[in-house]
Design a protein around this motif. Structure first.
Motif, PDB file in Angstrom:
ATOM      1  N   TYR A   1       0.848  -1.204   0.000  1.00 17.51           N
ATOM      2  CA  TYR A   1       0.000   0.000   0.000  1.00 17.51           C
ATOM      3  C   TYR A   1       0.880   1.250   0.000  1.00 17.51           C
ATOM      4  N   SER A   2       0.564   2.204  -0.867  1.00 16.68           N
ATOM      5  CA  SER A   2       1.411   3.399  -0.983  1.00 16.68           C
ATOM      6  C   SER A   2       0.584   4.593  -1.434  1.00 16.68           C
ATOM      7  N   VAL A   3       1.267   5.702  -1.558  1.00 12.16           N
ATOM      8  CA  VAL A   3       0.639   6.939  -2.045  1.00 12.16           C
ATOM      9  C   VAL A   3      -0.007   6.729  -3.414  1.00 12.16           C
ATOM     10  N   ALA A   4       0.526   5.809  -4.206  1.00 13.24           N
ATOM     11  CA  ALA A   4      -0.051   5.563  -5.535  1.00 13.24           C
ATOM     12  C   ALA A   4      -1.446   4.957  -5.417  1.00 13.24           C
ATOM     13  N   ASP A   5      -1.651   4.097  -4.402  1.00 10.40           N
ATOM     14  CA  ASP A   5      -2.997   3.546  -4.203  1.00 10.40           C
ATOM     15  C   ASP A   5      -3.982   4.659  -3.869  1.00 10.40           C
ATOM     16  N   ILE A   6      -3.554   5.583  -3.037  1.00  9.29           N
ATOM     17  CA  ILE A   6      -4.448   6.679  -2.657  1.00  9.29           C
ATOM     18  C   ILE A   6      -4.799   7.515  -3.883  1.00  9.29           C
ATOM     19  N   ALA A   7      -3.791   7.787  -4.719  1.00  8.55           N
ATOM     20  CA  ALA A   7      -4.037   8.603  -5.921  1.00  8.55           C
ATOM     21  C   ALA A   7      -5.023   7.902  -6.857  1.00  8.55           C
ATOM     22  N   VAL A   8      -4.784   6.620  -7.112  1.00 12.44           N
ATOM     23  CA  VAL A   8      -5.642   5.902  -8.066  1.00 12.44           C
ATOM     24  C   VAL A   8      -7.039   5.671  -7.484  1.00 12.44           C
ATOM     25  N   TYR A   9      -7.092   5.493  -6.192  1.00 14.87           N
ATOM     26  CA  TYR A   9      -8.373   5.261  -5.501  1.00 14.87           C
ATOM     27  C   TYR A   9      -9.256   6.506  -5.509  1.00 14.87           C
ATOM     28  N   GLY A  10      -8.606   7.679  -5.538  1.00 18.34           N
ATOM     29  CA  GLY A  10      -9.328   8.951  -5.397  1.00 18.34           C
ATOM     30  C   GLY A  10     -10.612   9.018  -6.211  1.00 18.34           C
ATOM     31  N   TYR A  11     -10.535   8.809  -7.496  1.00 20.38           N
ATOM     32  CA  TYR A  11     -11.746   8.832  -8.324  1.00 20.38           C
ATOM     33  C   TYR A  11     -12.297   7.456  -8.633  1.00 20.38           C
ATOM     34  N   THR A  12     -11.439   6.412  -8.561  1.00 21.96           N
ATOM     35  CA  THR A  12     -11.965   5.069  -8.859  1.00 21.96           C
ATOM     36  C   THR A  12     -13.104   4.729  -7.900  1.00 21.96           C
ATOM     37  N   HIS A  13     -12.936   5.095  -6.629  1.00 21.02           N
ATOM     38  CA  HIS A  13     -13.967   4.683  -5.667  1.00 21.02           C
ATOM     39  C   HIS A  13     -15.210   5.582  -5.751  1.00 21.02           C
ATOM     40  N   LEU A  14     -15.122   6.657  -6.515  1.00 20.47           N
ATOM     41  CA  LEU A  14     -16.296   7.518  -6.712  1.00 20.47           C
ATOM     42  C   LEU A  14     -16.945   7.283  -8.079  1.00 20.47           C
ATOM     43  N   ALA A  15     -16.404   6.314  -8.826  1.00 18.36           N
ATOM     44  CA  ALA A  15     -16.856   6.123 -10.203  1.00 18.36           C
ATOM     45  C   ALA A  15     -18.343   5.766 -10.275  1.00 18.36           C
ATOM     46  N   GLY A  16     -18.830   5.030  -9.293  1.00 21.48           N
ATOM     47  CA  GLY A  16     -20.253   4.670  -9.285  1.00 21.48           C
ATOM     48  C   GLY A  16     -21.143   5.903  -9.352  1.00 21.48           C
ATOM     49  N   GLU A  17     -20.700   6.982  -8.721  1.00 23.11           N
ATOM     50  CA  GLU A  17     -21.491   8.223  -8.731  1.00 23.11           C
ATOM     51  C   GLU A  17     -21.459   8.885 -10.113  1.00 23.11           C
ATOM     52  N   GLY A  18     -20.545   8.411 -10.961  1.00 24.45           N
ATOM     53  CA  GLY A  18     -20.482   8.912 -12.336  1.00 24.45           C
ATOM     54  C   GLY A  18     -21.171   7.973 -13.301  1.00 24.45           C
ATOM     55  N   GLY A  19     -21.869   6.981 -12.753  1.00 22.71           N
ATOM     56  CA  GLY A  19     -22.605   6.052 -13.603  1.00 22.71           C
ATOM     57  C   GLY A  19     -21.777   4.886 -14.106  1.00 22.71           C
ATOM     58  N   PHE A  20     -20.610   4.671 -13.512  1.00 20.57           N
ATOM     59  CA  PHE A  20     -19.771   3.537 -13.911  1.00 20.57           C
ATOM     60  C   PHE A  20     -20.182   2.315 -13.087  1.00 20.57           C
ATOM     61  N   ASP A  21     -20.558   1.251 -13.763  1.00 18.95           N
ATOM     62  CA  ASP A  21     -20.877   0.004 -13.076  1.00 18.95           C
ATOM     63  C   ASP A  21     -19.565  -0.766 -12.884  1.00 18.95           C
ATOM     64  N   LEU A  22     -19.180  -1.008 -11.636  1.00 18.18           N
ATOM     65  CA  LEU A  22     -17.888  -1.642 -11.363  1.00 18.18           C
ATOM     66  C   LEU A  22     -18.001  -3.164 -11.222  1.00 18.18           C
ATOM     67  N   GLN A  23     -19.178  -3.719 -11.524  1.00 17.35           N
ATOM     68  CA  GLN A  23     -19.344  -5.174 -11.379  1.00 17.35           C
ATOM     69  C   GLN A  23     -18.338  -5.944 -12.231  1.00 17.35           C
ATOM     70  N   ALA A  24     -17.989  -5.393 -13.372  1.00 14.47           N
ATOM     71  CA  ALA A  24     -17.088  -6.106 -14.291  1.00 14.47           C
ATOM     72  C   ALA A  24     -15.629  -6.045 -13.842  1.00 14.47           C
ATOM     73  N   TYR A  25     -15.378  -5.414 -12.704  1.00 16.27           N
ATOM     74  CA  TYR A  25     -13.986  -5.224 -12.260  1.00 16.27           C
ATOM     75  C   TYR A  25     -13.778  -5.800 -10.857  1.00 16.27           C
ATOM     76  N   PRO A  26     -13.799  -7.128 -10.719  1.00 16.68           N
ATOM     77  CA  PRO A  26     -13.677  -7.730  -9.381  1.00 16.68           C
ATOM     78  C   PRO A  26     -12.330  -7.428  -8.709  1.00 16.68           C
ATOM     79  N   ALA A  27     -11.261  -7.369  -9.485  1.00 18.86           N
ATOM     80  CA  ALA A  27      -9.950  -7.093  -8.873  1.00 18.86           C
ATOM     81  C   ALA A  27      -9.906  -5.659  -8.362  1.00 18.86           C
ATOM     82  N   VAL A  28     -10.507  -4.745  -9.098  1.00 19.59           N
ATOM     83  CA  VAL A  28     -10.562  -3.346  -8.651  1.00 19.59           C
ATOM     84  C   VAL A  28     -11.401  -3.259  -7.378  1.00 19.59           C
ATOM     85  N   ARG A  29     -12.520  -3.973  -7.342  1.00 19.34           N
ATOM     86  CA  ARG A  29     -13.374  -3.904  -6.147  1.00 19.34           C
ATOM     87  C   ARG A  29     -12.673  -4.501  -4.926  1.00 19.34           C
TER      88      ARG A  29
END
Ligand SMILES: N[C@@H](CCC(=O)N[C@@H](CS)C(=O)NCC(=O)O)C(=O)O
Length: 221
Positions: A157-185
């Motif tokens: 776990y590092s600063v890079a995870d925080i950076a990438v997580y910043g918007y990835t974890h808010l993607a659902g609010e942008g209408g992105f369905d994350l079901q197809a991304y089990p590793a990301v979830r």
């Protein structure tokens, strides 16, 4: 003296340095800037950051620093969030640039015009479709990587995870369905389980900073 972070509530970009500061125990003076009220384009804030964007850090020495990932990197310096080897640090930079080119420019506006300003959704429908298509391409690339790596860079776990997580974890609010991304979830769960984690609502609650954004003398670096 603490550094001062100018931020706006609900922002995935502002979330990143706020979480780094929390997980490294660095004190921050939080100064709220209301983007929707146009404060980022007002004279008072432009005197702090001529680029007119948050997040923006003014160091305890009075030097201004823009770009969420640069601020996050600066705050992570010397902490356990900084990858240990030169190669892992370079990989962290690689993924933080990927975040700014493939994820954030697509997920952030799609979310803005659906979740934050839903009244604009119909007018921006064609843009939103384009952002979603490009954002999904970025998420698919991240999925392939996280399918064989527990964290974004260097195996920990590092600063890079925080950076990438910043918007990835808010993607659902942008209408992105994350079901197809089990590793990301799965990775998002690991990030959220990390010690010291707090969500965007908590880190950037209006009470985290004053409504007014005073302007300390800043020298844009
Ligand atoms: N690449 C920049 C993007 C910053 C950005 O887009 N900030 C938005 C809020 S999340 C902003 O300040 N918008 C107001 C404006 O542009 O006037 C970063 O990562 O910090």
């Amino acid at each position: 003296m603490a550094h001062t972070l100018y931020y706006t509530p609900g922002s995935g970009n502002s979330f990143k340095p706020a979480l780094v500061a929390r997980q490294t125990g660095r004190p921050l003076r939080m100064r709220r800037v209301d983007v929707l009220a146009g404060e980022t384009r007002g004279a008072a804030f432009l005197a702090v950051n001529p680029c007119g964007q948050v997040p923006y850090l003014v160091t305890d020495g009075g030097v201004g620093l823009g770009e969420s990932n640069a601020i996050a990197w600066f705050l992570a310096e010397g902490s356990q969030l900084m990858p240990a080897t030169a190669l892992a640090r370079a990989q962290a930079v690689q993924w933080m640039i990927f975040e700014q080119t493939a994820l954030e420019p697509n997920i952030s506006p799609a979310r803005f015009f659906t979740h934050i300003l839903p009244g604009e959704r119909d007018r921006r429908a064609a843009d939103i479709a384009r952002w979603r298509e490009a954002g999904h391409a970025g998420l698919a690339h991240l999925e392939r990587h996280l399918g064989s790596h527990p964290f974004v860079a260097g195996g920990a776990y590092s600063v890079a995870d925080i950076a990438v997580y910043g918007y990835t974890h808010l993607a659902g609010e942008g209408g992105f369905d994350l079901q197809a991304y089990p590793a990301v979830r799965g990775w998002m769960q690991r990030v959220a389980a990390h010690q010291g984690y707090a969500d965007v609502g908590t880190l950037l609650a209006p009470s985290a900073g004053t409504a007014e954004a005073p302007a300390p003398a800043a020298e844009p670096a």
